[in-house]
Design an enzyme around this catalytic site. Structure first.
Site, PDB file in Angstrom:
ATOM      1  N   LYS A  13       0.830  -1.219   0.000  1.00 42.69           N
ATOM      2  CA  LYS A  13       0.000   0.000   0.000  1.00 42.69           C
ATOM      3  C   LYS A  13       0.855   1.255   0.000  1.00 42.69           C
ATOM      4  CE  LYS A  13      -2.075  -0.826   3.940  1.00 42.69           C
ATOM      5  NZ  LYS A  13      -1.437  -2.090   4.368  1.00 42.69           N
ATOM      6  N   ARG A  88      -9.277   1.486   8.855  1.00 42.58           N
ATOM      7  CA  ARG A  88      -8.827   0.149   9.233  1.00 42.58           C
ATOM      8  C   ARG A  88      -9.853  -0.575  10.083  1.00 42.58           C
ATOM      9  NH1 ARG A  88      -2.836   1.017   8.929  1.00 42.58           N
ATOM     10  NH2 ARG A  88      -1.771  -0.894   9.481  1.00 42.58           N
ATOM     11  N   ARG A 127      11.874  -5.229   4.627  1.00 41.39           N
ATOM     12  CA  ARG A 127      11.550  -3.818   4.340  1.00 41.39           C
ATOM     13  C   ARG A 127      12.444  -2.877   5.155  1.00 41.39           C
ATOM     14  NH1 ARG A 127       5.434  -1.680   4.741  1.00 41.39           N
ATOM     15  NH2 ARG A 127       5.541  -2.293   6.924  1.00 41.39           N
ATOM     16  N   ARG A 171      -0.225  -8.256  13.741  1.00 37.12           N
ATOM     17  CA  ARG A 171      -0.830  -7.274  12.821  1.00 37.12           C
ATOM     18  C   ARG A 171      -1.740  -7.980  11.809  1.00 37.12           C
ATOM     19  NH1 ARG A 171       4.517  -4.688  10.801  1.00 37.12           N
ATOM     20  NH2 ARG A 171       3.280  -3.297   9.497  1.00 37.12           N
TER      21      ARG A 171
HETATM   22  P1  AMP Z   1       1.157   1.111   9.013  1.00 36.83           P
HETATM   23  O1  AMP Z   1       2.302   2.027   8.808  1.00 36.83           O
HETATM   24  O2  AMP Z   1      -0.037   1.450   8.181  1.00 36.83           O
HETATM   25  O3  AMP Z   1       1.542  -0.346   8.901  1.00 36.83           O
HETATM   26  O4  AMP Z   1       0.679   1.318  10.528  1.00 36.83           O
HETATM   27  C1  AMP Z   1       1.560   1.058  11.610  1.00 36.83           C
HETATM   28  C2  AMP Z   1       0.765   1.032  12.914  1.00 36.83           C
HETATM   29  O5  AMP Z   1       0.158   2.312  13.134  1.00 36.83           O
HETATM   30  C3  AMP Z   1      -0.393   0.040  12.947  1.00 36.83           C
HETATM   31  O6  AMP Z   1       0.012  -1.284  13.268  1.00 36.83           O
HETATM   32  C4  AMP Z   1      -1.271   0.674  14.030  1.00 36.83           C
HETATM   33  O7  AMP Z   1      -0.735   0.459  15.318  1.00 36.83           O
HETATM   34  C5  AMP Z   1      -1.125   2.164  13.720  1.00 36.83           C
HETATM   35  N1  AMP Z   1      -2.141   2.604  12.735  1.00 36.83           N
HETATM   36  C6  AMP Z   1      -1.916   3.032  11.463  1.00 36.83           C
HETATM   37  N2  AMP Z   1      -3.070   3.361  10.859  1.00 36.83           N
HETATM   38  C7  AMP Z   1      -4.061   3.118  11.758  1.00 36.83           C
HETATM   39  C8  AMP Z   1      -5.483   3.236  11.732  1.00 36.83           C
HETATM   40  N3  AMP Z   1      -6.133   3.664  10.629  1.00 36.83           N
HETATM   41  N4  AMP Z   1      -6.160   2.906  12.852  1.00 36.83           N
HETATM   42  C9  AMP Z   1      -5.527   2.495  13.952  1.00 36.83           C
HETATM   43  N5  AMP Z   1      -4.205   2.336  14.054  1.00 36.83           N
HETATM   44  C10 AMP Z   1      -3.463   2.644  12.965  1.00 36.83           C
END
Ligand code: AMP
Length: 218
Positions: A13, A88, A127, A171
């Site tokens: 993404k 999410r 990554r 996750r």
């Molecule tokens: P990402 O960079 O999208 O993988 O997000 C890393 C972490 O940030 C996730 O595992 C969550 O802990 C938090 N996070 C990111 N986006 C959201 C969201 N829309 N709702 C809740 N937590 C989020």
């Protein structure tokens, strides 16, 4: 263009949204990046978010939605946006609907990126991200010109604290329980486009834009 990228962690993404946003000259809004920025700036929100992020859990909906609401008010978001990692949960999806309705706007499409689960583990553990600008690299498939150094800004490349096999397992469970229901949510709204992002590594941008265009005209 107003798009959402759905998909489990590691489906690409961030890479896809970043390339597409540059091409379309609209902001790439990653809630994960926004939380990491708060964390780097040692804000109260950053400290709160970290307590969830390190365990692979979701930051509470009200906190996340409040942050997105503020981001959507900024000037650059008025001409379009690409969301990556938001919404999410179904609650967040409903909150986004309400926010857009208030602004008299709607989404063009929601793109679900699909990659086999065994591939996700390989992608996430290899990554690397730039500490300063967030640009994404991979030690096997998307190497920087100079090892450990960002091509774009010269920043140091690091591994995210949550990019390890154990946290990824959590996750993925969170994704299945809380995020995957959004697939049906957007399917019912006739916004969902599914895209096989296996072996594409960021090269599927034009294919996705074609899909979106066809969907808009349908
Ligand atoms: P990402 O960079 O999208 O993988 O997000 C890393 C972490 O940030 C996730 O595992 C969550 O802990 C938090 N996070 C990111 N986006 C959201 C969201 N829309 N709702 C809740 N937590 C989020």
């Amino acid at each position: 263009m107003r798009l959402v990228f759905l998909g489990a962690p590691g489906t690409g993404k961030g890479t896809m949204a970043s390339v597409m946003a540059k091409q379309l000259q609209i902001p790439h809004i990653s809630t994960g990046d926004l939380f990491r920025l708060h964390l780097a700036n040692k804000t109260e929100l950053g400290t709160l978010a970290e307590s969830y992020m390190k365990d692979g859990k979701l930051v509470p909906d009200d906190v996340t939605v409040g942050m997105v609401r503020e981001r959507l008010k900024e000037d650059d978001a008025q001409k379009g946006f690409i969301f990556d990692g938001f919404p999410r949960t179904i609650e967040q999806g409903k909150a986004l609907d309400a926010m857009l309705q208030e602004m008299n706007l709607s989404l063009d499409a929601v793109v679900d990126l699909v990659v086999p689960e065994e591939e996700l583990f390989r992608r996430i553990t290899t990554r690397r991200v730039c500490k300063d600008c967030g640009q994404i690299y991979n030690t096997e498939t998307l190497k920087p010109k100079v090892e450990g150094v960002c091509d774009t800004c010269g920043g140091e490349l690091i591994q995210r604290a949550d990019d390890n096999a154990e946290t990824l397992r959590k996750r993925l469970d969170v994704y299945t329980e809380q995020t995957a229901p959004l697939i049906d949510f957007y399917e019912e709204k006739k916004l969902l486009l599914s895209f096989d992002n296996h072996n594409k590594m960021g090269s599927g941008v034009d294919e996705i834009l074609d899909l979106v265009e066809k969907h808009r005209q349908a």
